[in-house]
Each structure stands twice: as C-alpha cells, then as structure tokens.
Write a protein that holds these residues in place. Structure first.
Motif, short mmCIF file in Angstrom:
data_model
loop_
_atom_site.label_atom_id
_atom_site.label_comp_id
_atom_site.label_asym_id
_atom_site.label_seq_id
_atom_site.Cartn_x
_atom_site.Cartn_y
_atom_site.Cartn_z
N UNK A 73 9.26 20.31 52.75
CA UNK A 73 10.61 20.49 53.29
C UNK A 73 10.61 21.51 54.43
N UNK A 74 9.92 22.63 54.22
CA UNK A 74 9.84 23.64 55.27
C UNK A 74 9.09 23.11 56.49
N UNK A 75 8.07 22.27 56.21
CA UNK A 75 7.28 21.68 57.29
C UNK A 75 8.15 20.80 58.17
N UNK A 76 8.96 19.96 57.53
CA UNK A 76 9.83 19.05 58.28
C UNK A 76 10.84 19.81 59.10
N UNK A 77 11.25 20.99 58.60
CA UNK A 77 12.19 21.83 59.36
C UNK A 77 11.47 22.62 60.45
N UNK A 78 10.13 22.43 60.57
CA UNK A 78 9.37 23.14 61.60
C UNK A 78 9.18 24.61 61.31
N UNK A 79 9.46 25.05 60.07
CA UNK A 79 9.33 26.47 59.72
C UNK A 79 7.89 26.77 59.30
N UNK A 80 6.95 26.72 60.25
CA UNK A 80 5.54 26.87 59.93
C UNK A 80 5.21 28.24 59.36
N UNK A 81 5.94 29.26 59.84
CA UNK A 81 5.65 30.60 59.30
C UNK A 81 5.96 30.67 57.81
N UNK A 82 7.05 30.03 57.41
CA UNK A 82 7.41 30.00 55.98
C UNK A 82 6.37 29.20 55.19
N UNK A 83 5.93 28.07 55.74
CA UNK A 83 4.92 27.24 55.07
C UNK A 83 3.65 28.06 54.83
N UNK A 84 3.16 28.71 55.90
CA UNK A 84 1.92 29.47 55.77
C UNK A 84 2.08 30.64 54.81
N UNK A 85 3.21 31.35 54.95
CA UNK A 85 3.43 32.49 54.04
C UNK A 85 3.48 32.02 52.60
N UNK A 86 4.10 30.84 52.36
CA UNK A 86 4.20 30.40 50.96
C UNK A 86 2.84 29.94 50.42
N UNK A 87 2.00 29.36 51.29
CA UNK A 87 0.65 29.00 50.85
C UNK A 87 -0.16 30.25 50.51
N UNK A 88 -0.21 31.19 51.45
CA UNK A 88 -0.96 32.42 51.21
C UNK A 88 -0.39 33.15 50.00
N UNK A 89 0.94 33.20 49.91
CA UNK A 89 1.59 33.88 48.80
C UNK A 89 1.28 33.24 47.47
#
Lengths: 364, 364, 364
Positions: free
Chosen positions: C86-102
């Motif tokens: 969902x974050x990816x589709x919204x283009x929020x890559x920083x959130x995607x990466x932070x959630x993966x690392x987190x």
C-alpha cells in the motif's frame, strides 16, 4: 624429467601449457591485440601456477617439516606475488591493491564456499578441524584490522595526510610480517599438535625428486613473471573490450586466475571428504596473502615502485574484506558444514562480484 | 597502620609513593616545568591507584558479598574516574572522551592480551570460565552500540544537531547505568552460580581492618584528585615535548597510568594459572568504564562542566572500540587460551597505538 | 464458521475486530481526522493480522509438510507485505524502506529479546535448538550484506549512480529470493532432521477446516489492504500530532503493529518454556522479511510504483540492521538463554528506538 612428463600426461590442466609459447609468439606478432593477449595469458598462467604449487610442495616435503612448512607458507602464493610485483613495477597500484583485496575475498568466500558446497552435495554433513580454521580466522581478523585502520582514520588529501598514511602503512607491513612469522612458530612449533589433522592430510601426491622440483620452481617462476607482464599490460584494455570495470578485473578476474591451481586442490579435497585440506588451503592462502604478500608488496614498493605504496584501500574493498572475515569466523565456528553453508558464502561472493561488475568506471 | 606499613614494605610498587610529596613540591617550585610535572605525577598516581584498589577490596570483603560486589563494581575504577572528573572540571572534554575510549580498548586488548600472552608463555593451554567472559563481552557490546549510535546518526553541525546529540547522550547514559545495575543483579544475585569460579578466586590477599581501609580510601582519593590536577594540567604540554599526539596521550598514556594497579594483579593471576581472575579484572574493568564511568561523567558534566558533555566520539575511536569488542567476543568464544591468542590481541592494540602515535596533531 | 466464532470468543485480541467497521465509518465521516484514523487503523490491523496468521497456519497444516512450509514461509508476513505494498503504491518509498528495516530490527531485537526476557523471568535457564537459530542468523547475515552493499559503494548523486543503484538492487532482490528458496529446500527437504525440535512444536492450536481457512485468508487480506490504505494515509500526519519523527513511525510503530500477532505467539511460547517456537517465529519472521518481503517489494515497484525502488537505505538504518544481526549471532551462539540475555537485546532495541524518537525531522 620423466616425472614431469608423466605429471603433464595425467593432469589435463597442464595441457594448457601449450599456451605459454603461444602467448609469447602472439605478443611479438600482434602487440596491440590486447583482448587476445589477455585471454592467452590467462590460459598460460593457470597451468604454470599449478606446476609452481606442485614444485613448492615437492621441495617442502623433502626438506623436513619445519623448513617445508616455512617454504610452503612463503612460496604458496608465488603466482599472486609475481603478478602483483609485475603490476607494482608498472606503477599500477590500484591493480595491486584490488588484486590483494580480491584474493583475500575470493579465497575466503569463493574457494571456501565452493569447497563446502561441492563437498556438501556429496556428503550430508562434513566435519573439519575447528582449531585450525579459527587460527586462520584470527590471523585474517588481525590483517583486516591492519588494512582497515588507514582508511578509518584517513584525513583530507593534504601532504601531511599522505606522509602519515605511508609511514603507518610501512609499520603495519612490518607488524603483519612479524605476526605471520610468530603464527608459523605457533602452528609449526609450539602448538603443532592442535593442527594435526590438517597436517597429515596434506601429503596427497607423490613428490618430485628435489633437483627437478628446484629446477621447475626457478624456470616456472621466470615464465610466470614474463607472462604476467603481458597479462598486466593487456588486462585494462581487455576489460574495456569485455565491458568489465577495472575494479571487477582486479578483484575477481586476477584473483580467480592466480588461485586456479589451489582451487583445483581445495575442491578435489572437498569431494573426497577431506575438508581439513580444503579449509587449510582456502584460509591458509587468504591469511598468507593478507599477512605476507600484501606487506611484502608495500616494502618492495620502496625499492621497485615509482613512489611508496600505502595500505589505504577503496572503502568498498575494506567493507568487503571485513564482511568476508566476519562470514568466515561465523561459519567456521561450528566445525561442521553442509551444502547450504557453502551456498551462503558463495552468495555473499556473488553479491560482491555483481556489485563490482555493475559499478560505473572511475568510481573506485 | 601496621598493615599499611607492612604492605608498603613488601610491595615495591608502593615505594613510588615517595613521588607524591615530590610532585607537590615540584609544582610549588617550578609550576611551568610541564614535562617534569607530567613524569612525576605519573609516578605518583601509579602507587596511589594500587593503594586505592587494595583499600576498596578490603572494604568490600568486610561488608558481605552483595554489598562488597557492589562496592568493588562502583569504586573499582576510582582512579580513572577521579582523573576524568578533574579533566571534566577543566572543560577538557576531548581528553575525557579519549581516556574513556582508551581505557576500554586498553583493558580489552592490552590487559587481556598480555594476560593471555604471559600466562601462555608458562602454560601450554589455559582454560577459564567462558560464561563470565561472555557476560562481560555482552555488556561491552551493548555499551559499544550506545557509544557508536550518536556518531552513526550524527548530523551536520547545526544547533539542532548539537541539542539532539546532547539529549540522546543523556538518555543513553541513564540507560547504560540501568543496564549496569541489572547486570549486577544478574551476576551477584539471580545467576551467581554461573560466575562461581571467578568469584572464589578473587580472595587473594589478606584484607586490611575496616577502619584502616576506609581511612585509606578517603585520604588516597583526595591525593589522587590533587595529583590528577597536576597531571591534567601538564599532560598536553608534556605530550608536545615528547613528540606525542594528544590522541596518543589520552588514549594510551592515561589508560595505562590509570590501570597500572589492575594490570599488575591481572598479569600475576595469569602467571599463577588463575586466568579467571585475569579475565575478570580485564573485562570487568572495561565494562565498568563503559557502563558506569562514562555515563556518570556525562551526567556529572551537567553539574561540573562548562557545557554538557555528549557521547559523540571521534570516528577513529568508535572504530577502535568496535574492533576491540569484536576481538574480545571472538577470542573469548572458546574459553581456552594460548600465547598466540594473547599475541593477536596485543598486535591489534599495537596497531591502534601506532596509528595514534603517528597521527598528525589537530586531526582528531 | 463456528470455529471462527469460537476462536473469536476465546481470544480477547480478536475483540478488537470491532474497530474494522469503525475505522471505515470514521474514514467516511471525518477523512481529515488523521490522528483518530491512525489510532483506529492500528487497533483494526492487530486482530486482522492475528486472523491472517491463524488462517495461514491452518491452510499450511492441511496441505502436507512441504507445501505447508512453503505457504507459511511466503504468507507468514502477509500483513507486513500488504501494508508495504500500500505504501509502495502511494510512492512512499521512505516509509516502505523504514518499515522493512524496522521489521528486521524489531523481530531480532524486540521479539527475540522479550521472549528471552519473559521466559527467563519464569525459568532459570532455557535451552533451544541452536542449529535452527544459527541457520536463520546466517540468512540474516546474507541479507544484511545485500542491504548494506548499495550504501557502502554508493556514489555521488549523479544519474549514473542512480541507474547503478537501481540495477544492483534489482539483481540483489533476485539473488535474495533465490537464496530464500534454497534455504527452504535445505530446511524443509535435504536437512530437515536438523530442525526437528522447532518443527514439531509448531502444531500448537487446532487448525480450522480448509474452506474456512481459505475464505478467511482471502477476505482478511482484502480487509488488511483497505485498512492499510487508511493507515498509510494517516500515519505521517498522526506522527506529527504525537510528536513522533517519521523515522520512528516507520521503524518502530509500523513494525510493532504489523508483528503484533506473531509477538503474542512468540511470548506465549517463551512463557511455556517452548523457546524453540519463539526463536523460530522471531528469527524466521526477520529473515522472511529480509529475504522475501523486501526483494518482492523491489520487484513489485517496477509494476506498481511511480519509479523503481532501490535497496539503498539511510546509513543509520544500515548500522542498526548490522548491529541487530551481530547481536543475534552473538546471543544465539550458545543455545541457552537467561533473562539478562533478553534484557541486553531489549536494551539495544531501546537505544535504537530512543535515537529515532529524538532525531530531528528531515534528517533521515
């Protein structure tokens, strides 16, 4: 001479010796055909390296355990040393450093990983002497610290910084050679019983007579030096032609070419469930390059090179050496191996190779 | 009083106490003779530190195991704490940080390494309680993370960044002290049976009567504080005179001076094949400095210093602390030691010392 | 349907399902009440994640060991995957990466640490299958290398550098998925006997009938996707309202919300002295996110995102992932656990959380 011919007849790798005269002829006729010369010189170095390592082992086995161990330890990476010295004399310090870092990474990740993997495909679980592996991992950790520190405290590009890095590198080189020497005292003299299993396995092939071995050692070293010159001259141009970055060539191609003979022994050991042999060759070779070949090159650069060489590596290379050492000490912790452990090491190596292959030129 | 005199007569180290009045006299007569004052203050601190550590142990042994363990754990590095507080009051934060980082590195690499090496020269293989060593290594890892994070996320030099680093450092200090306290609950209360061997060995020397011990503790602390003032004032000027960089002085000289007494105990333990004692002193002291002394200094800086001190270290120091912790957890993995293991640690220490010695001034 | 209702009646966590309709209603009525929507969506995702994980396990247990293992391995982190898509589709890559690392850091440090801590409060010393833990730690090390390399060799912000990082990230993604697949071959096929203890323990609750399980799987996935949309839209605004940095929200809040269901199982396993279960869930989940979810997101970004996503992380996140992996491989070395080991991991997690909480906005 008979044993030499017999050896050549039984070892298909040695049939590549035919490329030694071919590469010299090609260099005379077409000195600007870099791609061809590169391919031919690679094909010529591989069998020469194999002969060199057999000759060294034969001399070693004739001279008693301690002297033999010493010989094996100093001349075991003669091919890498000769190639690097040739690059050093040509002032190609970036190639020298890349090939040193690459040899360490290739031996710990590719040679060890492929040994575990190939052995693991045949045997469910393999065991090996953990003490010996941890000793080599300790030496590798020490050398990684030594190779990492100049980059970690590196300063801006002032003349004072250059002088500092050079002086530090020279003392680090001296210290690494001392540590290497004391490591041999430990493993060959005071605590040799801990390394027992690895030792007894190494007497694999029948040794040559001492005269033949010494003669081969001398002649082949000269041949490797001559072929290396063609290799070093052609490698950068050929890299461009093949679409490879200079970093990839130094790190991966040179390391694989220089270590081909040892890899053949390490892999065949793993397939015979003699994993101590494989681990000994792979990690022994890596620590030899880190603690003996690299510092010798630094010291030789004062005599042979245009300016002294330092031990400041490209940060990416430092990270790769550090990760390779961490991976090694992680997997050798248990003294057991399966195909997946080998695969993990190979995957890390593949990540490094891929990164260097894709890296835009001029960024290292 | 008799026991104190007897102690002094039997311990040649304590003959150096004669330098305590000498250094005060010299400071009155020649306050600008920095090099002389530096040498005299070093010679005076060493025996005072030894007295301090004996007095602490005597009080600890009289007050029962738990309180005693607590006392030993808090006052065990009193000398380092007093020197650092003196530097803190003088606003010399770079010296404080260098001495904290240096004490951690010196205790893990030099004190532990020399113990292994000296013990290994006498005994073929030595064993020690691995659980205790790994517990200390775990604490050290935690503190390294805490000391590394402010540098890892450090921002540009904006006022917001400074405020962030200070606030983070304060909370990290609180957290480290809490972790240290809970570590004592673990090792002295809930799981003390795991640390058995290290504990029982520590009752080495005959303790002093409690009155003498408390009196010595109070008087000697004051003396150390007074001598430290002379030491801190003279150290930078003396460093220049000796051709040493400030980084080398803070990292190496202060750490060796402050830890001299503990080193004497650790080395003598190793020579008696009581390696648990040596490992306990070396790693216990390192984790005490990282988890107790360093955070206390941060919190004290709010009261004593001109501005609050943060935990952001020079990147080179962070790398050295991280490598020292990795080396420690690598070598303590097996619970066995030989002279070469000690040598490896000493070599890593030598690399650090060499780097700091050669480093051009003004680059840390 | 009965089993579903029975499950809901017995599991207080599922009573939160009432928030699913509430959050949709609130979004219709007050689309700009971001703080409220954020809280409601968190409360709604937690029970949905729990249902999803139960449904996956039920399907897995019906389909035989190999297919079941495969299903568990692919769908085990479906909640995290849906939120990230969902974050990816919204283009929020920083959130995607932070959630993966987190998620990686939270699972290795918080979930594993709290399991050790809670179990250790009840049992003096707990033991678990070291082979399984070390296998997962090895996978985590590999993925850390893959996620670290793009940052380690990162270049200046030129177009060539962006193209290089993207191409490298795509190949790294492919390689990680291959490694993940081969890891399943190893743990479910060729060497499954090594993982015995962890396996047999997992059949904890009674599985649902296959029809119900498949239906729940489909419906709940859609619901999670719909709630995630509200969550992703509201999270940044809510963060500001709560005084939390975006880095803290992505790294800590999203990871805790997405993993709540697994944490409940891991903690309850630890309290029942079934630590193999806890370690399996925590490390299995971490390596699944690193080797499966993260690369799938990179590949999906070519289809769903505005531009391809790369694997270049904020340096602070890389340091945290590396330290988390080192901590994991350090503590899982022994196969034994006490409350203090758990506390150490929790402390490291607390240091990271604190740092991210205090970090000034706009610095990641």
């Amino acid at each position: 001479m008979n044993s030499l011919l017999k050896e050549i007849r039984h070892n298909p790798l040695l049939w590549l010796l035919v490329f030694v005269p071919v590469v010299f002829a090609a260099e005379k006729i077409k000195p600007e055909a870099y791609t061809l010369l590169f391919v031919l010189s690679v094909l010529a170095i591989v069998p020469l390296a194999s002969l060199l390592s057999h000759a060294t082992e034969s001399v070693a086995s004739k001279t008693g355990d301690s002297v033999g161990g010493l010989l094996n330890a100093t001349l075991g990476n003669l091919t890498e040393l000769v190639i690097a010295v040739t690059a050093l004399r040509a002032g190609q310090y970036m190639l020298v450093k890349a090939s040193v870092a690459g040899a360490i990474v290739t031996n710990t990740l590719f040679m060890l990983g492929a040994s575990f993997f190939l052995g693991g495909l045949k045997y469910h679980i393999q065991e090996y002497n953990r003490v010996s592996a941890r000793f080599q991992a300790g030496l590798l950790f020490l050398s990684t610290v030594a190779l990492l520190i100049p980059s970690a405290v590196s300063l801006s590009d002032s003349p004072a910084a250059t002088a500092f890095t050079r002086e530090l590198s020279m003392w680090l080189a001296v210290l690494l050679i001392v540590a290497y020497g004391l490591g041999m005292v430990f493993s060959l003299k005071t605590h040799r019983e801990l390394f027992a299993s690895a030792e007894s396995e190494e007497a694999g092939e029948a040794p040559w007579p001492i005269g033949l071995a010494l003669g081969t050692l001398a002649c082949v070293t000269v041949l490797v030096a001559l072929v290396s010159e063609i290799f070093v001259e052609s490698v950068q141009e050929a890299a461009v032609a093949f679409g490879m970055t200079p970093a990839f060539v130094g790190f991966i191609v040179v390391a694989l070419v220089g270590g081909a003979a040892e890899m053949a022994s390490a892999f065949s050991g793993a397939r015979k469930d003699r994993l101590d042999l494989s681990v000994g060759i792979a990690l022994g070779s890596a620590s030899q390059i880190a603690l003996f070949v690299a510092p010798v090159l630094v010291l030789l650069s004062y005599v042979l090179g245009p300016v002294p060489m330092d031990l400041q590596f490209w940060p990416g290379a430092v990270v790769m050496m550090l990760l390779a050492t961490m991976a090694t000490s992680f997997v050798t912790n248990s003294g057991r191996s399966t195909w997946f452990v080998g695969l993990l090491l190979l995957m890390v190596y593949l990540i490094f190779a891929m990164t260097l292959f894709l890296l835009p030129p001029r960024s290292t």
